[in-house]
Design a protein around this motif. Structure first.
Motif, PDB file in Angstrom:
ATOM      1  N   ILE A 161      -1.956  86.047  43.788  1.00 46.45           N
ATOM      2  CA  ILE A 161      -1.630  86.010  45.220  1.00 46.45           C
ATOM      3  C   ILE A 161      -0.159  86.352  45.356  1.00 46.45           C
ATOM      4  O   ILE A 161       0.700  85.704  44.748  1.00 46.45           O
ATOM      5  CB  ILE A 161      -1.913  84.619  45.817  1.00 46.45           C
ATOM      6  CG1 ILE A 161      -3.385  84.276  45.651  1.00 46.45           C
ATOM      7  CG2 ILE A 161      -1.514  84.586  47.297  1.00 46.45           C
ATOM      8  CD1 ILE A 161      -3.808  83.005  46.329  1.00 46.45           C
ATOM      9  N   PHE A 162       0.106  87.391  46.116  1.00 43.53           N
ATOM     10  CA  PHE A 162       1.483  87.851  46.265  1.00 43.53           C
ATOM     11  C   PHE A 162       1.770  88.080  47.739  1.00 43.53           C
ATOM     12  O   PHE A 162       0.970  88.686  48.445  1.00 43.53           O
ATOM     13  CB  PHE A 162       1.671  89.159  45.486  1.00 43.53           C
ATOM     14  CG  PHE A 162       3.036  89.788  45.659  1.00 43.53           C
ATOM     15  CD1 PHE A 162       4.108  89.380  44.878  1.00 43.53           C
ATOM     16  CD2 PHE A 162       3.253  90.784  46.612  1.00 43.53           C
ATOM     17  CE1 PHE A 162       5.369  89.958  45.037  1.00 43.53           C
ATOM     18  CE2 PHE A 162       4.506  91.359  46.784  1.00 43.53           C
ATOM     19  CZ  PHE A 162       5.565  90.940  45.987  1.00 43.53           C
ATOM     20  N   TYR A 163       2.880  87.556  48.244  1.00 41.13           N
ATOM     21  CA  TYR A 163       3.322  87.827  49.617  1.00 41.13           C
ATOM     22  C   TYR A 163       4.818  88.094  49.641  1.00 41.13           C
ATOM     23  O   TYR A 163       5.569  87.482  48.885  1.00 41.13           O
ATOM     24  CB  TYR A 163       3.004  86.636  50.539  1.00 41.13           C
ATOM     25  CG  TYR A 163       1.651  86.751  51.180  1.00 41.13           C
ATOM     26  CD1 TYR A 163       1.422  87.714  52.149  1.00 41.13           C
ATOM     27  CD2 TYR A 163       0.608  85.928  50.800  1.00 41.13           C
ATOM     28  CE1 TYR A 163       0.167  87.855  52.718  1.00 41.13           C
ATOM     29  CE2 TYR A 163      -0.650  86.060  51.367  1.00 41.13           C
ATOM     30  CZ  TYR A 163      -0.859  87.032  52.329  1.00 41.13           C
ATOM     31  OH  TYR A 163      -2.091  87.192  52.887  1.00 41.13           O
ATOM     32  N   THR A 164       5.235  88.970  50.534  1.00 40.65           N
ATOM     33  CA  THR A 164       6.667  89.126  50.792  1.00 40.65           C
ATOM     34  C   THR A 164       6.981  88.396  52.101  1.00 40.65           C
ATOM     35  O   THR A 164       6.078  88.187  52.932  1.00 40.65           O
ATOM     36  CB  THR A 164       7.063  90.605  50.955  1.00 40.65           C
ATOM     37  OG1 THR A 164       6.412  91.116  52.131  1.00 40.65           O
ATOM     38  CG2 THR A 164       6.661  91.426  49.741  1.00 40.65           C
ATOM     39  N   GLU A 165       8.249  88.051  52.299  1.00 36.53           N
ATOM     40  CA  GLU A 165       8.597  87.338  53.533  1.00 36.53           C
ATOM     41  C   GLU A 165       8.341  88.208  54.765  1.00 36.53           C
ATOM     42  O   GLU A 165       7.954  87.716  55.818  1.00 36.53           O
ATOM     43  CB  GLU A 165      10.045  86.834  53.503  1.00 36.53           C
ATOM     44  CG  GLU A 165      11.108  87.897  53.376  1.00 36.53           C
ATOM     45  CD  GLU A 165      12.521  87.290  53.458  1.00 36.53           C
ATOM     46  OE1 GLU A 165      12.742  86.410  54.301  1.00 36.53           O
ATOM     47  OE2 GLU A 165      13.377  87.700  52.667  1.00 36.53           O
ATOM     48  N   GLY A 166       8.508  89.533  54.597  1.00 43.38           N
ATOM     49  CA  GLY A 166       8.260  90.448  55.725  1.00 43.38           C
ATOM     50  C   GLY A 166       6.807  90.406  56.163  1.00 43.38           C
ATOM     51  O   GLY A 166       6.505  90.441  57.363  1.00 43.38           O
TER      52      GLY A 166
END
Ligand code: NAD
Length: 357
Positions: A161-166
């Motif tokens: 699971i990967f997310y960027t703040e944008g």
């Protein structure tokens, strides 16, 4: 200028419900003097059968050159080999990614004529009007590595699971903007007690919340949320969730409305182009039997007319026609009640069109 609509009917009941949606759009086009240009293309299992891939470059081009995409559903047992490198859902993931559609809006209201179609008590359902905003281009659906391998203890598998703040920020802004036009409450769902991605999600969500002091805001853990959603669904307005949590919570929420066959969805990005589809899948158990409920697909076309083409009057006309057919007791098998007027997919579509005038 014509509104260009790319149509992917897909597999299973997809062509049945999209067939009714297209006939309804043709009628709406005449009645409201619209100019709609629909182009059909293959996606999912049907494309694998015809071309060996779930979405060809030319089918993708039909979507990227359109003003809106209408989709049925893809997949089914025929293409379910877990070892296969080519899978039907690659079509949907590809469309979402290529079109930059990051917010999936899933509105849910309890239709007063269908209170008894739900397994929940009528007093729990009264007045429910919520919308789930599911993040669509991040999370475990796209995270790498995602693979099976062999380790010292035998078979291993890993997903990421990967997310960027944008990515979190833009979907939270969509949620707050929506809430401003509704009852001004956002509930953000995460698993911040366990997951690093959720802790960042919560951090960013709280930062965005500061820009919307007029909107009530709360964080809820996803396990607790799955309980609150069926215990007190009336308390929620806009529910924002990462990709997988949103996927699971909306299937649960569909039981508040009574059936998966009732819920439309809109996937949006930065521009006005959106992808519109029922939240249900291909329902292989009823495919080809004229038993599918076409209302989610019809209501998805209403969302398309409203959100991508700004034809509010046409959207409301479809919604009113659906409501009229239900108020007269017509039901497909998934929402059947004692003494209702049981109809199939085609007949339900025809009844709605008849009530459109
Ligand atoms: P499903 O949504 O297809 O079906 C779940 C249950 O709901 C079934 O009993 C089905 O008969 C019923 N149902 C669904 N839509 C209905 C409708 N319009 N009218 C009446 N009843 C309806 O989910 P599933 O069985 O888990 O998945 C079947 C296939 O669909 C799988 O291959 C899955 O990968 C695929 N799928 C595709 C999408 C998509 O394309 N967006 C979404 C979910 C599942």
């Amino acid at each position: 200028m014509a509104h260009k609509i790319a149509v992917f009917a897909g597999d299973g009941i997809g062509p049945e419900v999209i067939g009714e949606a297209l006939e309804t759009l043709t009628l709406v086009e005449k009645r409201f003097g619209l100019n709609l240009a629909c182009e059909q293309a293959l996606a999912g299992g049907c494309s694998i059968d015809a071309h060996g891939v779930a979405l060809t470059d030319s089918a993708l081009r039909v979507a990227t050159e359109s003003d809106a995409v209408l989709l049925g559903a893809v997949g089914g047992p025929k293409w379910d080999d877990p070892q296969s490198a080519v899978r039907p859902e690659q079509a949907i993931l590809g469309l979402r990614k290529e079109l930059g559609l990051y917010a999936n809006l899933r509105p849910l209201q309890v239709n007063r004529h269908l209170v008894h179609a739900s397994t929940l008590k009528p007093e729990v359902l009264d007045g429910v009007d919520l919308i789930v905003v599911r993040e669509l281009t991040g999370g475990v659906y796209y995270g790498r590595p995602s693979e099976r391998r062999t380790g010292p203890d035998g078979r291993e598998a890993v997903d990421t699971i990967f997310y960027t703040e944008g990515e979190v920020e833009r979907v939270m802004r969509t949620s707050f903007e929506l809430a401003r036009k509704r009852r001004k409450k956002v509930t953000s769902v995460d698993k911040a007690n366990i997951m690093a991605t959720s802790r960042m999600w919560r951090e960013v969500a709280n930062e965005v919340a500061k820009d919307y002091p007029d909107v009530e805001y709360e964080d809820v853990l996803v396990d607790a949320m799955s309980m609150h959603l069926i215990r007190r669904p009336r308390d929620f307005d806009v529910i924002a969730a990462e990709n997988m949590f949103g996927d699971i919570l909306t299937d649960e929420a569909s039981m508040i409305a009574g059936s998966m066959g009732l819920l439309p969805s809109a996937s949006l990005g930065e521009g006005s182009r959106g992808l519109y589809e029922p939240i249900h899948g291909t329902a292989p158990d009823i495919a080809g039997q004229d038993k599918a409920n076409p209302l989610a697909a019809l209501l998805s076309t209403a969302l398309m007319l409203r959100l991508s083409f700004q034809h509010e009057d046409a959207a409301q006309a479809i919604e009113a026609a659906v409501d009229a057919a239900l108020s007269e007791g017509y039901r497909t098998p998934d929402i059947a009640q004692p003494e209702c007027r049981l109809v199939g997919c085609k007949e339900m579509g025809r009844l709605v069109r008849e009530r459109l005038g």
